[in-house]
Design a protein around this motif. Sequence first.
Motif, PDB file in Angstrom:
ATOM      1  N   LEU A  92      45.039  11.186  19.861  1.00  0.00           N
ATOM      2  CA  LEU A  92      45.853  10.242  19.102  1.00  0.00           C
ATOM      3  C   LEU A  92      45.018   9.033  18.726  1.00  0.00           C
ATOM      4  N   GLY A  93      45.065   8.639  17.455  1.00  0.00           N
ATOM      5  CA  GLY A  93      44.405   7.436  16.986  1.00  0.00           C
ATOM      6  C   GLY A  93      45.388   6.286  16.883  1.00  0.00           C
ATOM      7  N   ARG A  94      45.112   5.209  17.604  1.00  0.00           N
ATOM      8  CA  ARG A  94      45.981   4.033  17.587  1.00  0.00           C
ATOM      9  C   ARG A  94      45.221   2.838  17.011  1.00  0.00           C
ATOM     10  N   GLU A  95      45.873   1.676  17.042  1.00  0.00           N
ATOM     11  CA  GLU A  95      45.298   0.493  16.397  1.00  0.00           C
ATOM     12  C   GLU A  95      44.015   0.051  17.073  1.00  0.00           C
ATOM     13  N   ARG A  96      43.982   0.043  18.385  1.00  0.00           N
ATOM     14  CA  ARG A  96      42.794  -0.431  19.105  1.00  0.00           C
ATOM     15  C   ARG A  96      42.228   0.579  20.086  1.00  0.00           C
ATOM     16  N   ALA A  97      42.715   1.802  20.070  1.00  0.00           N
ATOM     17  CA  ALA A  97      42.244   2.786  21.046  1.00  0.00           C
ATOM     18  C   ALA A  97      42.480   4.188  20.524  1.00  0.00           C
ATOM     19  N   ILE A  98      41.782   5.131  21.146  1.00  0.00           N
ATOM     20  CA  ILE A  98      41.958   6.562  20.904  1.00  0.00           C
ATOM     21  C   ILE A  98      42.353   7.193  22.232  1.00  0.00           C
ATOM     22  N   ASP A 143      43.855  15.284   7.880  1.00  0.00           N
ATOM     23  CA  ASP A 143      44.495  13.987   7.649  1.00  0.00           C
ATOM     24  C   ASP A 143      43.424  12.890   7.675  1.00  0.00           C
ATOM     25  N   ASP A 144      43.099  12.344   6.510  1.00  0.00           N
ATOM     26  CA  ASP A 144      42.115  11.267   6.436  1.00  0.00           C
ATOM     27  C   ASP A 144      42.634   9.978   7.069  1.00  0.00           C
ATOM     28  N   GLY A 145      43.956   9.793   7.052  1.00  0.00           N
ATOM     29  CA  GLY A 145      44.512   8.588   7.657  1.00  0.00           C
ATOM     30  C   GLY A 145      44.296   8.549   9.159  1.00  0.00           C
ATOM     31  N   ASP A 146      44.474   9.691   9.820  1.00  0.00           N
ATOM     32  CA  ASP A 146      44.228   9.728  11.265  1.00  0.00           C
ATOM     33  C   ASP A 146      42.754   9.496  11.581  1.00  0.00           C
ATOM     34  N   MET A 147      41.863  10.047  10.756  1.00  0.00           N
ATOM     35  CA  MET A 147      40.438   9.815  10.992  1.00  0.00           C
ATOM     36  C   MET A 147      40.061   8.365  10.738  1.00  0.00           C
ATOM     37  N   ALA A 148      40.691   7.731   9.746  1.00  0.00           N
ATOM     38  CA  ALA A 148      40.412   6.310   9.502  1.00  0.00           C
ATOM     39  C   ALA A 148      40.923   5.442  10.645  1.00  0.00           C
ATOM     40  N   ASP A 184      35.736  -0.737   3.051  1.00  0.00           N
ATOM     41  CA  ASP A 184      36.385   0.507   2.616  1.00  0.00           C
ATOM     42  C   ASP A 184      35.356   1.588   2.345  1.00  0.00           C
ATOM     43  N   ASN A 185      34.247   1.223   1.697  1.00  0.00           N
ATOM     44  CA  ASN A 185      33.188   2.204   1.453  1.00  0.00           C
ATOM     45  C   ASN A 185      32.582   2.693   2.762  1.00  0.00           C
ATOM     46  N   THR A 186      32.377   1.754   3.690  1.00  0.00           N
ATOM     47  CA  THR A 186      31.834   2.151   4.995  1.00  0.00           C
ATOM     48  C   THR A 186      32.799   3.056   5.739  1.00  0.00           C
ATOM     49  N   THR A 187      34.100   2.741   5.641  1.00  0.00           N
ATOM     50  CA  THR A 187      35.101   3.585   6.300  1.00  0.00           C
ATOM     51  C   THR A 187      35.098   4.987   5.722  1.00  0.00           C
ATOM     52  N   THR A 188      34.948   5.099   4.392  1.00  0.00           N
ATOM     53  CA  THR A 188      34.893   6.428   3.770  1.00  0.00           C
ATOM     54  C   THR A 188      33.685   7.218   4.266  1.00  0.00           C
ATOM     55  N   GLU A 189      32.549   6.527   4.396  1.00  0.00           N
ATOM     56  CA  GLU A 189      31.367   7.217   4.909  1.00  0.00           C
ATOM     57  C   GLU A 189      31.576   7.688   6.339  1.00  0.00           C
ATOM     58  N   HIS A 190      32.167   6.846   7.162  1.00  0.00           N
ATOM     59  CA  HIS A 190      32.377   7.234   8.553  1.00  0.00           C
ATOM     60  C   HIS A 190      33.461   8.293   8.687  1.00  0.00           C
TER      61      HIS A 190
END
Length: 427
Positions: free
Chosen positions: A105-111, A232-237, A305-311
């Motif tokens: 699970l991906g949360r705001e400050r933790a996984i 799901d790209d949102g969960d990865m972000a 945003d560009n860095t987030t897309t790369e990661h």
Amino acid sequence: MAAAGDSVKQPLLHRAYPSHVASASSPALPSAAPGSAGRRFPGVLDVPNLKKRGGGTRSWIRVEAATASVQTLEIDKATMMRRCELPARDLRLLDPLFVYPSTVLGRERAIVVNLEQIRCVITADEVLLLNSLDSYVLQYAAELQRRLLQRAEGDELPFEFRALELALEAACSFLDAQAAELEIEAYPLLDELTSKISTLNLERVRRLKSRLVALTRRVQKVRDEIEQLMDDDGDMAEMYLTEKKMRMESSVFGDQSLLGYNSAGAAGTSVSAPVSPVSSPTESRKLEKTFSLCRSRHDSTKGSDNTTTEHIQELEMLLEAYFVVIDSTLNKLTSLKEYIDDTEDFINIQLDNVRNQLIQFELLLTTATFVVAIFGVVAGIFGMNFETSVFNIENAFQWVLVITSVVGVFIFCSFLWFFKYKRLMPL
């Protein structure tokens, strides 16, 4: 006066609550703490060393990202929720007293990671691993520390992705090892069952198949979890915690800078003499600084945003690599299940063949019994004690026996011919 007051209050206290006042001769009840007499309630016993529900602490192994130090902490559930900003239901997934399927699970400050033996909370600065006596947990902490100390230059993979990668690696390795162990045990047992069908071998195969089904479900759940994250790209972000932390810090710094500019402008305006708002250099300078700060914040947001897309692409490739590994393990288990099904089909064919042979033998016995019964009928007819014209024929009994034998042999041979050439009975 105080002693007199106490002597007056004591009987009143006994008369009001006689069952809840401890006497000097009853050491079973604990004495009240100083200053707590006014807070005691009637009918409520303050039992020491009583573990309150939800207030117990658990042992966690902490691996710090900056120094790669490993230490053991005792943290309760409420402190853990405040520290990682997680709800109680997420921490319940890591509870060893309950059996939950594999979850990431991906949360705001933790996984929150629950993959087989690895149950941990990953943040941008540390990993809090639920302490256990399992060897995989200790190996995970030691391996993560080693990789952090031996980090290669130019490797910009965030800390949370490193910790998640190691958790996926440990889970996939554990499941693959169990699948390999099951394969080593299964194939000789199935070959032995095909050569010798016995109750003991059938029971061993039944237990083996139960273990196979349970392991297949666990592997399938890990595979589905990885596939769901990849889709799901949102969960990865959400899992890119380092970028969210940097963005939060820059936002706080920008707000503080803007607050400093506003306070400085207000102070300068109050000290200086009143001037026209059109020709005021202080207001224009403050407006330019505000615009430049907003422009820089917008540029930093676009860059982030560009860095987030790369990661996200890096995380997707990482998940894809372990998806291939877990899919290979699932294919092994699927092949083993198909081999078990083929063995069961082969055994059923053998049993059907034996059953058909028994049915054929039973029909042969029935035919032979019918032929013998014909001779019994002939003997019974000629053994009657009344006179008929048949008895006056010369050698009548011998002729009837010959005819009966020919008919019986014909019937018996006809059954054999049908069984062998016409294949009335399926094999």
